[in-house]
Design a protein around this motif. Structure first.
Motif, mmCIF file in Angstrom:
data_model
loop_
_atom_site.group_PDB
_atom_site.id
_atom_site.type_symbol
_atom_site.label_atom_id
_atom_site.label_comp_id
_atom_site.label_asym_id
_atom_site.label_seq_id
_atom_site.Cartn_x
_atom_site.Cartn_y
_atom_site.Cartn_z
ATOM 1 N N ALA A 1 0.939 -1.072 0.042
ATOM 2 C CA ALA A 1 -0.101 0.044 0.071
ATOM 3 C C ALA A 1 0.806 1.264 0.051
ATOM 4 C CB ALA A 1 -0.946 0.228 1.337
ATOM 5 N N ASP A 2 0.259 2.178 -0.593
ATOM 6 C CA ASP A 2 1.081 3.796 -0.654
ATOM 7 C C ASP A 2 1.125 4.227 0.695
ATOM 8 O OD1 ASP A 2 1.764 6.514 -1.357
ATOM 9 O OD2 ASP A 2 2.114 5.481 -3.516
ATOM 10 N N VAL A 3 2.345 4.746 0.905
ATOM 11 C CA VAL A 3 2.457 5.764 2.146
ATOM 12 C C VAL A 3 1.365 6.784 2.377
ATOM 13 C CG1 VAL A 3 4.059 7.346 1.545
ATOM 14 C CG2 VAL A 3 3.918 6.681 3.923
ATOM 15 N N PHE A 4 0.999 7.296 1.142
ATOM 16 C CA PHE A 4 0.108 8.608 0.965
ATOM 17 C C PHE A 4 -1.341 8.004 1.422
ATOM 18 C CE2 PHE A 4 3.653 10.177 -1.578
ATOM 19 C CZ PHE A 4 3.998 11.273 -0.877
ATOM 20 N N VAL A 5 -1.545 6.834 0.992
ATOM 21 C CA VAL A 5 -2.806 6.438 1.302
ATOM 22 C C VAL A 5 -3.006 6.169 2.713
ATOM 23 C CG1 VAL A 5 -4.411 4.354 1.203
ATOM 24 C CG2 VAL A 5 -3.379 5.127 -0.906
ATOM 25 N N ILE B 1 -5.301 7.742 8.190
ATOM 26 C CA ILE B 1 -4.840 7.924 9.339
ATOM 27 C C ILE B 1 -5.160 9.343 9.740
ATOM 28 C CG2 ILE B 1 -3.243 7.513 11.172
ATOM 29 C CD1 ILE B 1 -2.194 5.166 9.512
ATOM 30 N N GLY B 2 -4.594 10.103 8.815
ATOM 31 C CA GLY B 2 -4.582 11.670 9.237
ATOM 32 C C GLY B 2 -6.151 12.166 9.308
ATOM 33 N N ARG B 3 -6.858 11.439 8.364
ATOM 34 C CA ARG B 3 -8.535 11.923 8.590
ATOM 35 C C ARG B 3 -9.006 11.181 9.854
ATOM 36 N NH1 ARG B 3 -13.396 8.947 9.220
ATOM 37 N NH2 ARG B 3 -14.991 10.042 8.363
ATOM 38 N N GLN C 1 -12.720 -0.073 2.880
ATOM 39 C CA GLN C 1 -11.534 -0.324 3.572
ATOM 40 C C GLN C 1 -11.524 -1.823 4.143
ATOM 41 O OE1 GLN C 1 -11.450 2.576 6.713
ATOM 42 N NE2 GLN C 1 -10.616 4.129 5.350
ATOM 43 N N MET C 2 -12.726 -2.261 4.575
ATOM 44 C CA MET C 2 -12.785 -3.655 5.108
ATOM 45 C C MET C 2 -12.511 -4.652 3.933
ATOM 46 S SD MET C 2 -12.770 -3.530 8.544
ATOM 47 C CE MET C 2 -13.530 -2.878 10.013
ATOM 48 N N ILE C 3 -12.901 -4.232 2.688
ATOM 49 C CA ILE C 3 -12.939 -5.023 1.282
ATOM 50 C C ILE C 3 -11.535 -4.997 0.980
ATOM 51 C CG2 ILE C 3 -13.562 -5.906 -0.554
ATOM 52 C CD1 ILE C 3 -16.257 -4.653 0.138
ATOM 53 N N ALA C 4 -10.637 -3.635 0.860
ATOM 54 C CA ALA C 4 -9.304 -3.791 0.605
ATOM 55 C C ALA C 4 -8.432 -4.222 0.979
ATOM 56 C CB ALA C 4 -9.271 -1.940 0.220
ATOM 57 N N ILE C 5 -8.437 -4.178 2.535
ATOM 58 C CA ILE C 5 -7.292 -4.539 3.125
ATOM 59 C C ILE C 5 -7.197 -6.175 3.173
ATOM 60 C CG2 ILE C 5 -6.396 -4.703 5.605
ATOM 61 C CD1 ILE C 5 -7.681 -2.030 6.306
ATOM 62 N N PRO C 6 -7.992 -7.149 3.236
ATOM 63 C CA PRO C 6 -7.903 -8.267 3.169
ATOM 64 C C PRO C 6 -7.176 -8.825 1.893
ATOM 65 C CG PRO C 6 -10.047 -7.939 3.246
ATOM 66 C CD PRO C 6 -9.531 -6.568 3.886
ATOM 67 N N PHE C 7 -7.937 -8.097 0.626
ATOM 68 C CA PHE C 7 -7.239 -8.259 -0.753
ATOM 69 C C PHE C 7 -5.900 -8.033 -0.612
ATOM 70 C CE2 PHE C 7 -10.991 -7.906 -3.667
ATOM 71 C CZ PHE C 7 -11.554 -8.963 -3.144
ATOM 72 N N TRP D 1 -7.384 3.040 -2.782
ATOM 73 C CA TRP D 1 -7.384 4.377 -3.116
ATOM 74 C C TRP D 1 -8.870 4.853 -3.298
ATOM 75 C CZ3 TRP D 1 -3.794 7.923 -3.474
ATOM 76 C CH2 TRP D 1 -2.363 7.545 -3.681
ATOM 77 N N LEU D 2 -9.759 4.049 -3.465
ATOM 78 C CA LEU D 2 -11.016 4.435 -3.497
ATOM 79 C C LEU D 2 -11.557 4.826 -2.185
ATOM 80 C CD1 LEU D 2 -14.147 4.929 -4.512
ATOM 81 C CD2 LEU D 2 -14.445 2.560 -4.629
ATOM 82 N N SER D 3 -11.136 3.907 -1.124
ATOM 83 C CA SER D 3 -11.380 4.438 0.098
ATOM 84 C C SER D 3 -10.810 5.916 0.853
ATOM 85 C CB SER D 3 -10.865 3.223 1.229
ATOM 86 O OG SER D 3 -9.476 3.301 1.218
ATOM 87 N N ALA D 4 -9.639 5.883 -0.068
ATOM 88 C CA ALA D 4 -8.958 7.272 0.431
ATOM 89 C C ALA D 4 -9.675 8.432 -0.028
ATOM 90 C CB ALA D 4 -7.493 7.274 0.040
ATOM 91 N N ILE D 5 -10.198 8.346 -1.295
ATOM 92 C CA ILE D 5 -11.055 9.326 -1.899
ATOM 93 C C ILE D 5 -12.261 9.554 -0.958
ATOM 94 C CG2 ILE D 5 -12.554 10.060 -3.867
ATOM 95 C CD1 ILE D 5 -10.715 8.391 -5.739
ATOM 96 N N LEU D 6 -12.982 8.563 -0.427
ATOM 97 C CA LEU D 6 -14.040 8.480 0.174
ATOM 98 C C LEU D 6 -13.850 9.039 1.535
ATOM 99 C CD1 LEU D 6 -15.708 5.032 -0.682
ATOM 100 C CD2 LEU D 6 -16.669 7.243 -1.352
#
Length: 233
Positions: free
Chosen positions: A135-139, A144-146, A179-185, A207-212
């Protein structure tokens, strides 16, 4: 009535008063002890209900998932174990809420702990994925910042009595679901059922979860701005 000397009347009166005082002290002590026992029982009931225990498991899961990647076993097995663990523990997010309503064991502490456990599990898993370069550090910084920003905003809004303005919205729930779908993938990091390329799907979904995440943060800030302006005057 027989005559009693003055000293005897005084002595008898003091004995009676002393006995009454002792009984009153014993009664007060018993009541205090009973209240403390009841208070401890209430605390235990609040912390040890079935839904709350299930919520605690999501926090306990964090070192377990991290520890899997230090096992001396093939990488594919580590990925599978970590994925299964994440899915099982993440499922308790739905199950503990269902049981709390079904068993009538909802509490203010449970309402506080539930989102905290979700944030701990997601943030810790993101850090693991960043460490594994999946995963990208910016994601991770965005998500986490949000969470930190919105948690601080909600705390401040609660202090001024305007917590309803930043109550959980459907947009936030969709963000968490993605997020709960992306992380196990991303934890699985392979082909699921020989068809689904989980690294690709996981990357797009994270990345979609980051946008959301940004979208939901903007939504909550817009709800809070009128209260912020009112307090700044």
């Amino acid at each position: 009535m027989a005559f009693q000397p003055n000293w005897r009347r005084k002595f008898t009166g003091r004995c009676i008063e002393g006995a009454a005082h002792c009984r009153a002290q014993r009664t007060a002590g018993l009541l205090h002890l009973q209240s403390r026992v009841c208070a401890h029982a209430k605390i235990a009931a609040m912390f040890l209900t079935i839904p709350t225990l299930m919520t605690w498991t999501r926090i306990v899961a964090i070192p377990l998932i991290v520890g899997v990647f230090y096992l001396d076993i093939p990488a594919a097995e580590r990925n599978l174990i970590a994925t299964v663990m994440f899915v099982v523990f993440a499922a308790t997010d739905w199950l503990d809420g269902f049981l709390a309503r079904k068993l009538n064991q909802t509490s203010s502490f449970g309402a506080f702990l539930d989102p905290v456990a979700d944030k701990f599990l997601i943030c810790a898993s993101l850090l693991v994925l960043v460490h594994l370069q999946r995963a990208d550090v910016f994601v991770a910084l965005i998500i986490i910042g949000r969470e930190i920003a919105i948690s601080a905003l909600r705390e401040w809004m609660a202090q001024i009595g305007a917590s309803r303005s930043v109550a959980v919205h459907m947009l936030g729930k969709v963000k968490t679901t993605v997020q709960m779908i992306a992380i196990p993938f991303l934890l699985y990091d392979g082909r699921l059922f020989g068809i689904i390329n989980t690294p690709v799907w996981g990357t797009w979904l994270i990345w979609l979860s980051a946008i959301l995440t940004v979208w939901s943060m903007v939504y909550y800030l817009q709800k809070a701005i009128p209260e912020i302006r009112a307090r700044s005057k």
